[in-house]
Scaffold this motif. Structure first.
Motif, PDB file in Angstrom:
ATOM      1  N   PHE A 177       0.983  -1.048  -0.071  1.00 25.05           N
ATOM      2  CA  PHE A 177       0.066  -0.061   0.049  1.00 25.05           C
ATOM      3  C   PHE A 177       0.927   1.096   0.079  1.00 25.05           C
ATOM      4  N   LYS A 178       0.728   1.932  -1.252  1.00 28.22           N
ATOM      5  CA  LYS A 178       1.554   3.221  -1.048  1.00 28.22           C
ATOM      6  C   LYS A 178       0.738   4.289  -1.910  1.00 28.22           C
ATOM      7  N   ASN A 179       0.568   5.611  -1.284  1.00 28.06           N
ATOM      8  CA  ASN A 179      -0.134   6.561  -1.939  1.00 28.06           C
ATOM      9  C   ASN A 179      -1.405   6.387  -2.226  1.00 28.06           C
ATOM     10  N   ASN A 181      -7.404   1.523  -5.945  1.00 25.88           N
ATOM     11  CA  ASN A 181      -6.883   3.050  -5.767  1.00 25.88           C
ATOM     12  C   ASN A 181      -8.025   3.678  -4.901  1.00 25.88           C
ATOM     13  N   VAL A 182      -7.533   4.042  -3.846  1.00 24.63           N
ATOM     14  CA  VAL A 182      -8.635   4.983  -2.871  1.00 24.63           C
ATOM     15  C   VAL A 182      -7.634   6.142  -2.482  1.00 24.63           C
ATOM     16  N   PRO A 183      -7.846   7.349  -3.483  1.00 21.94           N
ATOM     17  CA  PRO A 183      -7.078   8.436  -3.281  1.00 21.94           C
ATOM     18  C   PRO A 183      -7.548   9.038  -1.708  1.00 21.94           C
ATOM     19  N   GLY A 184      -6.265   9.604  -1.217  1.00 24.85           N
ATOM     20  CA  GLY A 184      -6.351  10.148   0.237  1.00 24.85           C
ATOM     21  C   GLY A 184      -6.706   9.212   1.423  1.00 24.85           C
ATOM     22  N   SER A 185      -6.575   7.798   0.988  1.00 25.11           N
ATOM     23  CA  SER A 185      -6.994   7.143   1.996  1.00 25.11           C
ATOM     24  C   SER A 185      -5.895   6.424   2.995  1.00 25.11           C
ATOM     25  N   SER A 186      -6.059   6.164   4.251  1.00 22.64           N
ATOM     26  CA  SER A 186      -5.153   5.207   4.733  1.00 22.64           C
ATOM     27  C   SER A 186      -5.529   3.673   4.938  1.00 22.64           C
ATOM     28  N   TYR A 187      -4.671   2.972   5.316  1.00 21.06           N
ATOM     29  CA  TYR A 187      -4.955   1.513   4.948  1.00 21.06           C
ATOM     30  C   TYR A 187      -4.437   0.815   6.534  1.00 21.06           C
ATOM     31  N   ILE A 227     -10.637   3.097  -8.139  1.00 18.91           N
ATOM     32  CA  ILE A 227     -10.359   2.188  -9.155  1.00 18.91           C
ATOM     33  C   ILE A 227      -9.802   0.982  -8.739  1.00 18.91           C
ATOM     34  N   ILE A 228     -10.378  -0.048  -9.413  1.00 19.23           N
ATOM     35  CA  ILE A 228     -10.226  -1.681  -8.938  1.00 19.23           C
ATOM     36  C   ILE A 228      -9.712  -2.144 -10.373  1.00 19.23           C
ATOM     37  N   SER A 229      -8.627  -2.511 -10.556  1.00 19.40           N
ATOM     38  CA  SER A 229      -8.241  -3.141 -11.851  1.00 19.40           C
ATOM     39  C   SER A 229      -6.856  -4.090 -11.800  1.00 19.40           C
ATOM     40  N   THR A 230      -6.967  -4.912 -12.981  1.00 14.67           N
ATOM     41  CA  THR A 230      -5.765  -5.786 -12.936  1.00 14.67           C
ATOM     42  C   THR A 230      -4.359  -5.196 -13.373  1.00 14.67           C
ATOM     43  N   GLU A 231      -4.625  -3.684 -13.598  1.00 10.08           N
ATOM     44  CA  GLU A 231      -3.623  -3.178 -14.208  1.00 10.08           C
ATOM     45  C   GLU A 231      -3.102  -1.947 -13.354  1.00 10.08           C
ATOM     46  N   ASN A 232      -1.831  -1.455 -12.957  1.00 12.51           N
ATOM     47  CA  ASN A 232      -1.441  -0.449 -12.142  1.00 12.51           C
ATOM     48  C   ASN A 232      -2.487   0.743 -12.378  1.00 12.51           C
ATOM     49  N   THR A 233      -2.735   1.414 -11.246  1.00  8.88           N
ATOM     50  CA  THR A 233      -3.506   2.441 -11.219  1.00  8.88           C
ATOM     51  C   THR A 233      -2.963   3.702 -10.864  1.00  8.88           C
TER      52      THR A 233
END
Length: 670
Positions: free
Chosen positions: A168-170, A186-192, A237-243
């Motif tokens: 998990f990064k950025n 990809n969840v912008p601005g989120s913590s995990y 965004i949920i994907s099989t490719e880098n988002t």
């Protein structure tokens, strides 16, 4: 706009009957019930087609949301654990709508959130947008991703097979749940918070009803948290490719423009628009290798990359030759998608073997199956209608393509059918087309339970003869266009013999309709919808009083608002409800069960026999309620034969959408 309101959404049992579907042009999808409770093994937020349109994998099953406001927690998800439904987030649902995309509106005290889900065309990517419409103060949204990581026909169970590690990064999460396929969230601005654990005993109600295994365990790697306030729009965004460098809102805007463009230059009619958008879901990419390259001229390009096909139905069908050719006019030609039609015709030309189109392509990449007699004949109908449709571009239509690439294939097909090919498919001395052998189902009525072929129809089936007659007329016309005059005359004479033999052998004077199958002295008197094709195809085999009599008996015994019954209610074999385990379902599949795609042939017959546009419009008017039930915005494969005709089978079926759409456009029934 199609919609369901609070009353419907908060009635758990009622809402569970409705589903939504998003697709990506590759054979993948995102789908669930409209309250977010998965009821099928096929439901999932990201179901990727890793070898388009096959090898589908349920990667992310769900993304359950919790709104945290002060000390209070409100869970929006809905899950069936058998004895308990928890959480029951549908109590916060106020509205579900379907236009370009499915959307949900949730209300929790002073907070109102709208969720939009969209699959991105040409990618194994889904975006989820949360728009905060109301909120007096900042709140936190927690997101719980539940991974399945398995083949779409199977179920997941707790064990060491799921990979626990995650990066998990950025705002971007990355994991390979099955050890092979990437999943990026990809969840912008989120913590995990990484907290790996299994959630056990999800119950899938529809699988249970169908007599299948219905319990699954799903894996959660951790929880995302993000702060939101009024006016915020969170794009995931949920994907099989880098988002990493992608923006969910930009993806949604681009996909929105693509879908809106499908409606450009189309009549302003809600039913028609709904069907055009539904049609888009079935046209997908396929790489098809030539079955016999010596029989097919070069296309001037790599068809493996350029090929297209039609998914027969979601969620469990891939592409079938018969379904593709029946669907092509409605899905592609009625919508102006001529290039897609051309790719499909080309791709299937490459797959012809011994004069036959494949019945279906297999999920596992093995050789296609060729056990059908009608798919190849429907190919000629599709080519004929393609030429007619493309005449809007030039007076003669796309003649060059058909003559250079398709006609040699059609010649090969005719040769094989005249001399004989698989499964005893062969023209008889009287010009009819025989097919069948023990234990093989060859027509569209193809249900089989173990070694039992439910409707064998061995011999000369009525719709096969109507198709064979049309095939010869169409082929003769193409030969004439290609200046092969003598050959055209021979085929035309043979078609006349076919028609004469048909009229002599298929008319049932006692019932004033057509026999369903003729096999020597055996004549099947079953009242089935197949006889309609003797009227509905481009070149009818019957007309006048006979056509009126056939239409009358079909209307009286088989017509329902959502399609035609496959047997009348007074037949001793009639089964009114389609349901239960595989044996019960398959044994009733063509023994009364209503089929939506047959409305196309019925409307054709109405227009050809009676020329009553007002009557045809009423047929569409009586049908359109169905677009707001079952899979919202699409057409179910089949229905119970008994009223109220509950939708069954595939939740979205290509030829059901295609045939209703085709007749609406063809006869301007809007």
């Amino acid at each position: 706009m199609l919609k369901k309101d609070t009353t419907h959404l908060q009635n758990y049992n009622e809402a569970l009957r409705n589903e939504w579907l998003e697709t990506n042009g590759l054979g993948g999808w995102s789908s669930s019930s409209i309250i977010g409770c998965n009821t099928r093994r096929y439901h999932g937020l990201l179901v990727a087609a890793t070898k388009p349109p096959t090898e589908r994998t349920v990667l992310l099953s769900k993304l359950d949301e919790t709104i945290v406001s002060g000390a209070e927690r409100f869970e929006l998800g809905v899950n069936d654990y058998g004895e308990v439904i928890s959480p029951a987030g549908n109590q916060f649902l106020k509205l579900f709508t379907r236009e370009l995309f499915p959307q949900w509106t949730y209300e929790i005290n002073d907070i109102q959130v709208r969720k939009t889900i969209a699959m991105i065309h040409g990618e194994n990517t889904v975006v989820v947008i949360y728009d905060v419409l109301k909120a007096k103060k900042t709140f936190t949204m927690e997101l719980l991703p539940l991974m399945a990581g398995r083949f779409y026909h199977s179920l997941q169970q707790e064990g060491p097979q799921i990979y626990w590690d995650a990066d998990f990064k950025n705002g971007q999460f990355h994991n390979k749940p099955d050890g092979y396929l990437d999943v990026f969230i990809n969840v912008p601005g989120s913590s995990y918070l990484h907290d790996p654990r299994w959630f056990n005993n999800f119950n899938y109600a529809v699988e249970k009803y169908r007599g299948q295994d219905y319990k699954e365990d799903l894996f959660n790697h951790g929880i995302f948290s993000v702060s939101l306030k009024k006016g915020d729009s969170l794009g995931i965004i949920i994907s099989t490719e880098n988002t990493e460098s992608r923006d969910a809102h930009e993806l949604l805007a681009k996909e929105s423009l693509r879908r809106q463009s499908l409606l450009n230059d189309q009549p302003d009619n809600e039913t028609l628009s709904t069907l055009i958008l539904a049609a888009d879901q079935f046209i997908v990419r396929r790489n098809i290798k030539s079955a016999d390259s010596s029989k097919v001229p070069s296309t001037g390009g790599d068809l493996g990359e350029a090929g297209a096909t039609v998914i027969a139905g979601y969620h469990w069908f891939t592409d079938w030759g018969r379904d593709t050719m029946i669907s092509l006019p409605g899905l592609c030609l009625s919508t102006g998608r001529f290039e897609d039609a051309k790719k499909i015709l080309s791709a299937f030309a490459m797959s012809v073997s011994r004069g036959m189109l494949p019945n279906r392509f297999q999920d596992n990449g093995e050789e296609p199956e060729y056990n059908n007699v009608d798919g190849t004949l429907w190919y000629f109908i599709a080519v004929h209608k393609y030429l007619q449709a493309t005449s809007s571009l030039s007076p003669a239509g796309d003649v060059s393509f058909v003559m250079k690439q398709i006609l040699p294939v059609l010649k090969d097909i005719i040769d094989w059918h005249q001399k004989g090919t698989r499964y005893n498919i062969q023209e008889t001395e009287d010009g009819l087309l025989y097919s069948g052998e023990e234990g093989v189902q060859l027509t569209w009525m193809d249900a089989k339970v173990g070694d039992w072929v439910v409707t064998p129809r061995r011999g000369m089936a009525v719709e096969i003869q109507a198709l064979w007659y049309n095939v010869q007329i169409i082929y003769a016309d193409l030969l004439e266009k290609n200046n092969e005059i003598n050959e055209a005359k021979i085929i035309t004479a043979n078609a006349a013999k076919t028609k004469t033999s048909f009229l002599q052998q298929f008319w049932n004077e006692e019932s004033k309709c057509l026999y369903d199958v003729v096999n020597g002295e055996e004549k099947d008197k079953s009242i089935r919808p197949n006889q309609l094709f003797a009227i509905s195809l481009p070149y009818p085999v019957i007309d006048g009083k006979q056509a009126k009599a056939v239409l009358k008996i079909v209307e009286e015994k088989l017509y329902t608002p959502v399609g035609l019954r496959s047997l009348p209610t007074d037949d001793s074999r009639y089964i009114g409800i389609y349901g239960g385990d595989a044996w019960k379902r398959d044994s009733s599949y063509h023994q009364g069960t209503v089929w939506s795609w047959l409305l196309g042939a019925y409307v054709d017959a109405v227009m050809k026999v009676e020329s009553k546009k007002s009557k045809a419009k009423k047929v569409i008017g009586a049908f359109k309620y169905h677009l707001n039930e079952g899979c919202i915005g699409s057409v179910s494969e089949i229905f119970d034969a008994d009223a109220p005709h509950h939708p069954r089978g595939c939740i979205a079926q290509a030829w059901g959408v295609a045939e209703v759409l085709r007749v609406m456009k063809e006869y301007e029934l809007y």
